[in-house]
Design an enzyme around this catalytic site. Structure first.
Site, mmCIF file in Angstrom:
data_model
loop_
_atom_site.group_PDB
_atom_site.id
_atom_site.type_symbol
_atom_site.label_atom_id
_atom_site.label_comp_id
_atom_site.label_asym_id
_atom_site.label_seq_id
_atom_site.Cartn_x
_atom_site.Cartn_y
_atom_site.Cartn_z
ATOM 1 N NE ARG A 1 57.753 2.104 40.821
ATOM 2 C CZ ARG A 1 58.284 1.696 39.576
ATOM 3 N NH1 ARG A 1 58.987 0.945 39.524
ATOM 4 N NH2 ARG A 1 57.566 1.897 38.685
ATOM 5 C CE LYS B 1 35.646 0.909 29.858
ATOM 6 N NZ LYS B 1 36.949 1.025 30.808
ATOM 7 C CB SER C 1 48.994 1.718 31.591
ATOM 8 O OG SER C 1 49.742 0.479 31.780
HETATM 9 P P1 NAD Z 1 48.600 0.370 36.253
HETATM 10 O O1 NAD Z 1 48.782 -0.707 37.043
HETATM 11 O O2 NAD Z 1 49.507 0.396 34.949
HETATM 12 O O3 NAD Z 1 49.187 1.629 37.065
HETATM 13 C C1 NAD Z 1 49.037 1.954 38.261
HETATM 14 C C2 NAD Z 1 50.101 2.646 39.226
HETATM 15 O O4 NAD Z 1 49.624 3.245 40.359
HETATM 16 C C3 NAD Z 1 51.329 1.863 39.099
HETATM 17 O O5 NAD Z 1 52.587 2.482 38.751
HETATM 18 C C4 NAD Z 1 51.315 1.661 40.702
HETATM 19 O O6 NAD Z 1 52.581 1.383 41.203
HETATM 20 C C5 NAD Z 1 50.942 2.838 41.109
HETATM 21 N N1 NAD Z 1 50.273 2.856 42.500
HETATM 22 C C6 NAD Z 1 49.623 2.325 43.259
HETATM 23 N N2 NAD Z 1 49.461 2.602 44.604
HETATM 24 C C7 NAD Z 1 50.216 4.013 44.528
HETATM 25 C C8 NAD Z 1 50.607 4.794 45.710
HETATM 26 N N3 NAD Z 1 50.316 4.486 46.850
HETATM 27 N N4 NAD Z 1 51.509 5.442 45.532
HETATM 28 C C9 NAD Z 1 51.969 5.735 44.266
HETATM 29 N N5 NAD Z 1 51.764 5.075 43.105
HETATM 30 C C10 NAD Z 1 51.003 3.980 43.336
HETATM 31 O O7 NAD Z 1 47.158 0.841 35.971
HETATM 32 P P2 NAD Z 1 46.430 1.476 34.799
HETATM 33 O O8 NAD Z 1 46.565 0.309 33.608
HETATM 34 O O9 NAD Z 1 47.124 2.777 34.553
HETATM 35 O O10 NAD Z 1 45.010 1.556 35.213
HETATM 36 C C11 NAD Z 1 44.709 2.425 36.353
HETATM 37 C C12 NAD Z 1 43.211 2.618 36.473
HETATM 38 O O11 NAD Z 1 42.664 2.597 34.886
HETATM 39 C C13 NAD Z 1 42.360 1.125 36.454
HETATM 40 O O12 NAD Z 1 41.530 1.102 37.231
HETATM 41 C C14 NAD Z 1 42.288 0.525 35.101
HETATM 42 O O13 NAD Z 1 41.123 -0.483 35.023
HETATM 43 C C15 NAD Z 1 41.499 1.996 34.250
HETATM 44 N N6 NAD Z 1 42.006 2.117 32.801
HETATM 45 C C16 NAD Z 1 42.984 1.523 32.371
HETATM 46 C C17 NAD Z 1 43.027 1.442 31.076
HETATM 47 C C18 NAD Z 1 44.307 1.132 30.255
HETATM 48 O O14 NAD Z 1 44.791 0.974 29.027
HETATM 49 N N7 NAD Z 1 45.681 0.992 30.898
HETATM 50 C C19 NAD Z 1 42.024 1.960 30.100
HETATM 51 C C20 NAD Z 1 41.051 2.241 30.879
HETATM 52 C C21 NAD Z 1 40.854 2.424 32.202
HETATM 53 O O1 KPL Z 2 37.223 -2.410 28.762
HETATM 54 C C1 KPL Z 2 37.228 -3.502 28.148
HETATM 55 C C2 KPL Z 2 38.369 -4.347 28.958
HETATM 56 O O2 KPL Z 2 38.889 -5.013 28.249
HETATM 57 O O3 KPL Z 2 38.529 -4.245 30.135
HETATM 58 C C3 KPL Z 2 36.528 -4.039 27.094
HETATM 59 C C4 KPL Z 2 37.431 -3.975 25.870
HETATM 60 C C5 KPL Z 2 35.388 -3.103 26.799
HETATM 61 C C6 KPL Z 2 35.922 -5.511 27.367
HETATM 62 O O4 KPL Z 2 35.181 -5.471 28.241
#
Ligand code: NAD
Ligand code: KPL
Length: 303
Positions: free
Chosen positions: A35, A182, A10
């Site tokens: 992939r 956070k 994402s």
């Molecule tokens: P996600 O699961 O959508 O994407 C992670 C990607 O990394 C997957 O496509 C997975 O296949 C890939 N991956 C994992 N290991 C790999 C490797 N060895 N080689 C190649 N690819 C690999 O996760 P995300 O939602 O993008 O989240 C990433 C981080 O950001 C997390 O810690 C999440 O909590 C944080 N985060 C996400 C959001 C959000 O809106 N999605 C917002 C804030 C923070």
């Molecule tokens: O970051 C969040 C999550 O859902 O992971 C909020 C919206 C702040 C809730 O903890």
């Protein structure tokens, strides 16, 4: 300089598409040849924003590709970060710079220990994105990204490229405080939404539980030399609950969809930090145990 992006999920896709849209050189690093073949068949990354979808045919490779990596955005889940970083270790230039975009704490230290010569920049983001299909991402919520190295006042000049790409960000020499804050918000909200099976707004029905957790988290932050991250925590938790009342927390969504959570880097990390300081955190510990049991009962990892 090429931006290598490991993690075409994402947030990784959201960053890669915006960097490519700004004309910056980007390469995706995908997990394996299967992939990579699937990505090539899809023709690139799709980003949907405000009802419009665009295809970005960003070049991609696997970790064992030979070209050196100088600038890396590591944007996978916290539990994958160390192994993902290790897979790229042989390709990193001597002065490589790596942005670590993971929620929670603990994975950043694990990556830094694996790659002692790399300069790691920590990041904490409130942007929101989700995948609606393979290699297709929806920009769901504008937010802000904090980036920094503890104690370093000046951002590296190359980070200005994020501005070109429209990625709102601020440099912080106190990035650990941002990550702790956070983490505390996520510990106060996410596990309770899972255990009560409710949207964030549903926590308004459990004010006592939220209040006492915030008090314990505040004490923990102070003991961990993060006094400013403790300031106004309870008020911010209430503000976030009200502002995101209609949403399911990310952990609730993970559990509902049978996906592994980042529990070990949120509640798990908080409990370990308290134990190291011999600080009693009975509420956090009980919450950790209840959440672990809940996950185990659904066949999900508790680490
Ligand atoms: P996600 O699961 O959508 O994407 C992670 C990607 O990394 C997957 O496509 C997975 O296949 C890939 N991956 C994992 N290991 C790999 C490797 N060895 N080689 C190649 N690819 C690999 O996760 P995300 O939602 O993008 O989240 C990433 C981080 O950001 C997390 O810690 C999440 O909590 C944080 N985060 C996400 C959001 C959000 O809106 N999605 C917002 C804030 C923070
Ligand atoms: O970051 C969040 C999550 O859902 O992971 C909020 C919206 C702040 C809730 O903890």
């Amino acid at each position: 300089m090429t931006w290598h992006v490991l993690g075409a999920g994402s947030l990784g896709s959201l960053w890669a598409a915006r960097l490519a849209r700004a004309g910056l050189p980007v390469r995706l690093i995908l997990r394996d040849p299967t992939r990579l073949a699937a990505y090539r068949a899809a023709g690139g990354l799709r980003l949907s924003e405000a009802g419009h979808t665009h295809l970005y045919p960003i070049p991609a490779e696997t970790a064992d590709s030979p070209a050196p990596v100088q600038r890396l955005l590591l944007v996978c889940k916290a539990y994958d970060a160390e192994e993902a970083a290790a897979s790229l270790a042989p390709r990193l230039s001597a002065n490589a710079e790596i942005i670590l975009l993971q929620n929670g704490l603990g994975s950043q230290d694990a990556v830094a220990a694996r790659l002692p010569r790399a300069r790691c920049i920590l990041a904490s983001s409130t942007e929101g994105a989700f995948r609606d299909a393979d290699f297709s991402v929806v920009f769901a919520g504008r937010g802000h990204t904090w980036l920094g190295r503890e104690g370093q006042d000046q951002a590296p000049a190359w980070l200005s490229e994020l501005q070109l790409a429209g990625i709102q960000h601020t440099w912080s020499a106190e990035i650990l405080g941002k990550l702790w804050r956070k983490l505390a918000l996520n510990c106060a909200i996410n596990p309770l939404t899972v255990l009560h099976d409710c949207r964030n707004g549903g926590l308004a029905d459990y004010p006592g539980e939220v209040d006492s957790l915030c008090a314990e988290l505040g004490t923990l932050l102070q003991q961990c030399n993060q006094a400013s991250a403790a300031e106004g925590l309870h008020a911010e938790v209430q503000r976030v609950i009200a502002a995101t009342a209609a949403n399911y927390s990310s952990m609730h969504q993970d559990v509902a969809q049978g996906r592994r959570t980042e529990i070990a880097y949120l509640l798990g990390y908080a409990c370990r930090a308290a134990a190291q300081r011999q600080l009693a955190v009975p509420l956090l510990q009980a919450l950790h145990q209840r959440l672990s049991a809940h996950l185990a009962a659904r066949g999900l990892p508790t680490t």
